[in-house]
Design an enzyme around this catalytic site. Sequence first.
Site, PDB file in Angstrom:
ATOM      1  N   TYR A 155      36.734  -5.260  48.192  1.00  0.00           N
ATOM      2  CA  TYR A 155      36.823  -4.011  48.961  1.00  0.00           C
ATOM      3  C   TYR A 155      36.251  -4.208  50.377  1.00  0.00           C
ATOM      4  CZ  TYR A 155      37.473   1.067  49.282  1.00  0.00           C
ATOM      5  OH  TYR A 155      37.904   2.331  49.616  1.00  0.00           O
ATOM      6  N   LYS A 171      33.851   3.163  54.374  1.00  0.00           N
ATOM      7  CA  LYS A 171      33.610   4.353  53.538  1.00  0.00           C
ATOM      8  C   LYS A 171      32.146   4.800  53.634  1.00  0.00           C
ATOM      9  CE  LYS A 171      37.761   4.996  51.762  1.00  0.00           C
ATOM     10  NZ  LYS A 171      38.643   6.002  52.388  1.00  0.00           N
TER      11      LYS A 171
HETATM   12  O1  0WD Z   1      42.247   4.130  44.365  1.00  0.00           O
HETATM   13  C1  0WD Z   1      42.592   4.803  45.319  1.00  0.00           C
HETATM   14  N1  0WD Z   1      43.862   4.958  45.615  1.00  0.00           N
HETATM   15  C2  0WD Z   1      41.536   5.483  46.137  1.00  0.00           C
HETATM   16  C3  0WD Z   1      41.832   5.919  47.399  1.00  0.00           C
HETATM   17  C4  0WD Z   1      40.195   5.629  45.551  1.00  0.00           C
HETATM   18  C5  0WD Z   1      39.258   6.299  46.406  1.00  0.00           C
HETATM   19  C6  0WD Z   1      39.594   6.702  47.664  1.00  0.00           C
HETATM   20  N2  0WD Z   1      40.862   6.502  48.152  1.00  0.00           N
HETATM   21  C7  0WD Z   1      41.141   6.946  49.505  1.00  0.00           C
HETATM   22  C8  0WD Z   1      41.775   5.947  50.431  1.00  0.00           C
HETATM   23  O2  0WD Z   1      40.848   5.015  50.922  1.00  0.00           O
HETATM   24  C9  0WD Z   1      42.290   6.878  51.514  1.00  0.00           C
HETATM   25  O3  0WD Z   1      41.240   7.267  52.362  1.00  0.00           O
HETATM   26  O4  0WD Z   1      42.048   8.024  49.473  1.00  0.00           O
HETATM   27  C10 0WD Z   1      42.746   8.088  50.704  1.00  0.00           C
HETATM   28  C11 0WD Z   1      44.226   8.154  50.402  1.00  0.00           C
HETATM   29  O5  0WD Z   1      44.657   6.944  49.852  1.00  0.00           O
HETATM   30  P1  0WD Z   1      45.876   6.776  48.830  1.00  0.00           P
HETATM   31  O6  0WD Z   1      46.457   8.090  48.521  1.00  0.00           O
HETATM   32  O7  0WD Z   1      45.381   5.894  47.768  1.00  0.00           O
HETATM   33  O8  0WD Z   1      46.897   5.884  49.665  1.00  0.00           O
HETATM   34  P2  0WD Z   1      48.279   6.113  50.422  1.00  0.00           P
HETATM   35  O9  0WD Z   1      49.212   6.912  49.618  1.00  0.00           O
HETATM   36  O10 0WD Z   1      48.726   4.750  50.858  1.00  0.00           O
HETATM   37  O11 0WD Z   1      47.858   6.956  51.709  1.00  0.00           O
HETATM   38  C12 0WD Z   1      47.056   6.451  52.719  1.00  0.00           C
HETATM   39  C13 0WD Z   1      47.755   6.683  54.033  1.00  0.00           C
HETATM   40  C14 0WD Z   1      48.661   5.633  54.620  1.00  0.00           C
HETATM   41  O12 0WD Z   1      49.541   5.105  53.855  1.00  0.00           O
HETATM   42  P3  0WD Z   1      49.994   3.541  54.071  1.00  0.00           P
HETATM   43  O13 0WD Z   1      49.906   3.018  52.669  1.00  0.00           O
HETATM   44  O14 0WD Z   1      51.339   3.635  54.610  1.00  0.00           O
HETATM   45  O15 0WD Z   1      49.018   2.820  54.968  1.00  0.00           O
HETATM   46  O16 0WD Z   1      46.923   6.725  55.146  1.00  0.00           O
HETATM   47  C15 0WD Z   1      47.771   6.886  56.258  1.00  0.00           C
HETATM   48  C16 0WD Z   1      49.125   6.406  55.843  1.00  0.00           C
HETATM   49  O17 0WD Z   1      49.975   7.477  55.613  1.00  0.00           O
HETATM   50  N3  0WD Z   1      47.396   6.128  57.420  1.00  0.00           N
HETATM   51  C17 0WD Z   1      47.342   6.680  58.632  1.00  0.00           C
HETATM   52  N4  0WD Z   1      47.545   7.952  59.041  1.00  0.00           N
HETATM   53  C18 0WD Z   1      47.439   8.195  60.330  1.00  0.00           C
HETATM   54  N5  0WD Z   1      47.154   7.262  61.256  1.00  0.00           N
HETATM   55  C19 0WD Z   1      47.029   5.649  59.493  1.00  0.00           C
HETATM   56  C20 0WD Z   1      46.939   5.981  60.861  1.00  0.00           C
HETATM   57  N6  0WD Z   1      46.661   5.062  61.803  1.00  0.00           N
HETATM   58  N7  0WD Z   1      46.898   4.491  58.803  1.00  0.00           N
HETATM   59  C21 0WD Z   1      47.121   4.805  57.520  1.00  0.00           C
END
Ligand code: 0WD
Length: 253
Positions: free
Chosen positions: A153, A160
């Site tokens: 991580y 975080k």
């Molecule tokens: O296990 C997990 N999935 C966990 C996620 C456990 C605990 C926390 N999280 C957190 C992540 O770190 C994140 O902060 O939850 C949040 C959402 O994550 P998610 O739903 O797991 O992931 P995803 O569906 O990929 O959404 C995150 C999105 C990006 O998607 P991609 O995969 O295309 O990078 O964050 C957005 C983007 O849509 N993102 C941005 N939005 C605006 N500006 C940018 C940016 N520069 N970069 C990424």
Amino acid sequence: MLENKVGMIFGVANQRSIAWACAQACGQQGAKLAFTYQGERLKENVEKLTKDMPEAVIVPCDVTNQAEVDAAFESVDKQFGRLDFLIHSIAFAPKEALEGEFLTTTRDAFLTALEISAFSLTQLSLAAVPLMKDGGSIVTMSYYGAEKVVQNYNVMGVAKAALEASTRYLAEDLGKQNIRVNAISAGPINTLSARGVKNMGAMLKHIAEKTPLRRNVEAREVGNTALFLVSDLSSAITGETIHVDCGFNIIGI
Ligand code: 0WD
């Protein structure tokens, strides 16, 4: 529960996104929603997912582009004239930084991860405040890697930790305006972002065996907690990081 409330949701990439689970939970309770997407590649996904939400505003917003951030909030102001809650569910680190040793993190990877995954909460909060005329609630997504070392991580754990500290500082600054700021520390969920972390499958299996509830958390459960945090039910909670992880964080040996 959220009738007459307007929310902005950052971080819907596809139907597995935690942000989408939050949107569904809040939408079902009557909230009017604005969605931002990062880059044209994700626009179509968001449009498809929200096709049954005729009032939804959909705007581009890459947080590294301040003009896009400003324009996104202007669109919400124009459409709704107010904002009651904001869900920040975005993070990014270069893939090569999410494996091997933290020690070798490059300056570029460090700055990118911290900018997109941590600073953006402060950036978006500042933009939201003028629209939160009757108070508000801001929710962000964190992970246990902020507190303890989680293999692979790496720099995201450091980001975080900064995000959780930012949650507390923002809560203090914005409390006077009745704006609450909280983080959810979610257990691992198999989303697009999670696939960037090496050995995610093995981690999910390990956690399902070790949590008090003997299973992994579902995005729906994180969405429901976000609903609680943006609703008046949580009106005295601010600056907190709430674990939604089937109890994993309480286990020692
Ligand atoms: O296990 C997990 N999935 C966990 C996620 C456990 C605990 C926390 N999280 C957190 C992540 O770190 C994140 O902060 O939850 C949040 C959402 O994550 P998610 O739903 O797991 O992931 P995803 O569906 O990929 O959404 C995150 C999105 C990006 O998607 P991609 O995969 O295309 O990078 O964050 C957005 C983007 O849509 N993102 C941005 N939005 C605006 N500006 C940018 C940016 N520069 N970069 C990424």
